[in-house]
Design an enzyme around this catalytic site. Structure first.
Site, PDB file in Angstrom:
ATOM      1  CE1 TYR A  98      -3.250  -2.675  -0.056  1.00 21.19           C
ATOM      2  CE2 TYR A  98      -3.925  -2.177   2.011  1.00 21.19           C
ATOM      3  CZ  TYR A  98      -3.975  -3.059   0.901  1.00 21.19           C
ATOM      4  OH  TYR A  98      -4.970  -3.584   0.880  1.00 21.19           O
TER       5      TYR A  98
ATOM      6  CE  LYS B 165       2.345 -18.275  -1.231  1.00 17.01           C
ATOM      7  NZ  LYS B 165       1.635 -19.221  -0.438  1.00 17.01           N
TER       8      LYS B 165
ATOM      9  CG  ASP C 164      -1.134 -20.096   0.884  1.00 22.12           C
ATOM     10  OD1 ASP C 164      -0.260 -19.836   1.605  1.00 22.12           O
ATOM     11  OD2 ASP C 164      -0.735 -20.987  -0.065  1.00 22.12           O
TER      12      ASP C 164
ATOM     13  CG  ASP D 146      -7.137  -4.416   3.987  1.00 23.88           C
ATOM     14  OD1 ASP D 146      -7.882  -4.235   4.909  1.00 23.88           O
ATOM     15  OD2 ASP D 146      -6.947  -3.540   2.994  1.00 23.88           O
TER      16      ASP D 146
ATOM     17  CG  ASP E   6     -12.093  -7.156   5.860  1.00 21.97           C
ATOM     18  OD1 ASP E   6     -11.608  -6.510   6.765  1.00 21.97           O
ATOM     19  OD2 ASP E   6     -12.622  -6.492   4.862  1.00 21.97           O
TER      20      ASP E   6
END
Length: 363
Positions: free
Chosen positions: A139, A194, A226, A250, A254
């Site tokens: 970001y 990752k 993942d 982020d 959620d």
């Protein structure tokens, strides 16, 4: 009596409604404890952008910077966008995060009694915190990406030793304050990355390990992003504190909210060394704005997080007591079924839930 100046940004959509409920709760604990909050509201957000072309005036930013803390409702509307397609909410949220160095995005994930989780089995407990690196990662390229002839677009992920060290340090210090993971009480920080594919995430993990070495009393763990989404659904009781790069955190934040009843139950704090902003994790939900059906719990709990942070920053234990009292009141309202909005299986309105929490504070 201690006095704290709070910049309030009610924002757009349901933002003003849920903010009003949180403010009523904060005003009630003011009466019960020996402190004062000077709450000053400012017009910033998508509605303002549509009317004036400016999302947040410089004077408003100045007030936010000078305040002891910032309380935000929700910012943004789908139709309020810059010519390149970006929503204007970043003009407020990212501006405050980046310019005030609010490097730690803190997202508690706790399932309250009285709220049904969509997960089949939560008998082993669900209570962990995601710590998001807020000012680097992918970001950081939000206004610096490259689009060539509308054929090729690139964004660059940014990882620095300073940024990773700061967020890892924050995560381990937070783990020292908690009671450990629900599974067995082990204090643990899990690094989500990752690292098996991308060198930037391998670097994130290596710096995380350097910081972990300084905290031998706290266990460390790792999860590829993942796999993390799988673990959050099948075995959330494994986690205590989770730390991750900006975009990954982020996303998993959620998902964590979905497991505890939705975004209306998910408070958050954007915290730096000298400034902090607190807001619900949900968006503006313009489709239900003005209908008195939005869940204010996330905003109320964000207000409690704000008091907790102010307590630590100013060495004011009264604020910590007030924050704990708010959390207990929310817990009582939900566990006893006194008042719940439709998103968590109730029939109460926004204002009614806020009033129920206020009343619970007085018991």
């Amino acid at each position: 009596m201690s006095t704290y100046h709070i910049a309030v940004l009610p924002g757009d959509g349901i933002g003003p409604e849920v903010t009003e409920s949180a403010i009523r709760v904060l005003k009630q604990v003011e009466k019960l404890y020996d402190f004062s909050l000077e709450l000053e509201s400012f017009d910033a957000g998508a509605e303002r952008f549509l009317k004036t072309g400016v999302t947040m005036p410089e004077d408003t930013f100045k007030h936010c910077k000078e305040a002891d803390a910032i309380l935000m409702g929700a910012i943004g509307l789908p139709e309020a966008r810059h010519p390149d397609g970006r929503e204007v909410n970043g003009d407020v949220i990212f501006r405050l995060r980046f310019d005030l160095d609010l490097y730690a995005g803190v997202r508690p994930c706790r399932l309250y009694e009285g709220v049904t989780s969509p997960l089949r089995d939560v008998s082993k407990g669900l209570d962990y915190v995601i710590v998001r690196e807020n000012v680097e990662g992918l970001y950081a390229s939000r206004t610096g990406g490259c689009n060539v002839r509308n054929e090729v677009a690139t964004d660059t992920i940014i990882m620095t030793r300073t940024g990773i060290s700061k967020i890892s340090e924050f995560a381990f210090k937070l783990a020292q304050k908690r009671n450990g993971r629900p599974l067995d009480g082990t204090s643990m920080v899990t690094c989500v990355d990752k690292a098996n594919v991308l060198s930037s995430y391998a670097y994130f993990r290596s710096v995380f390990n350097d910081i972990a070495d300084r905290y031998p009393d706290i266990s460390r763990d790792y999860a590829y992003v993942d796999a993390m989404t799988l673990y959050q659904v099948l075995s959330p009781h494994m986690f205590d504190v989770v730390v991750a790069e900006n975009m990954f955190a982020d996303i998993i934040s959620d998902l964590s909210s979905a497991t505890i009843g939705g975004l209306g139950m998910a408070p958050s704090g954007d915290i730096g060394d000298h400034h902090a902003m607190f807001q619900p994790s949900h968006g503006t939900a313009p489709g239900i704005a003005g209908k008195n059906i939005a869940n204010p719990v996330a905003t109320i709990l964000s207000g409690a997080m704000m008091l907790e942070w102010l307590s630590e920053r100013h060495n004011d234990p009264v604020l910590a007591k007030a924050a704990g009292h708010i959390e207990q009141a929310v817990e009582a309202v939900l566990s006893k079924g006194l008042s719940k909005t439709a998103d968590i299986g109730g029939k109460s309105g926004t204002e009614e839930v806020g009033n129920a929490v206020v009343n619970a504070l007085m018991l």
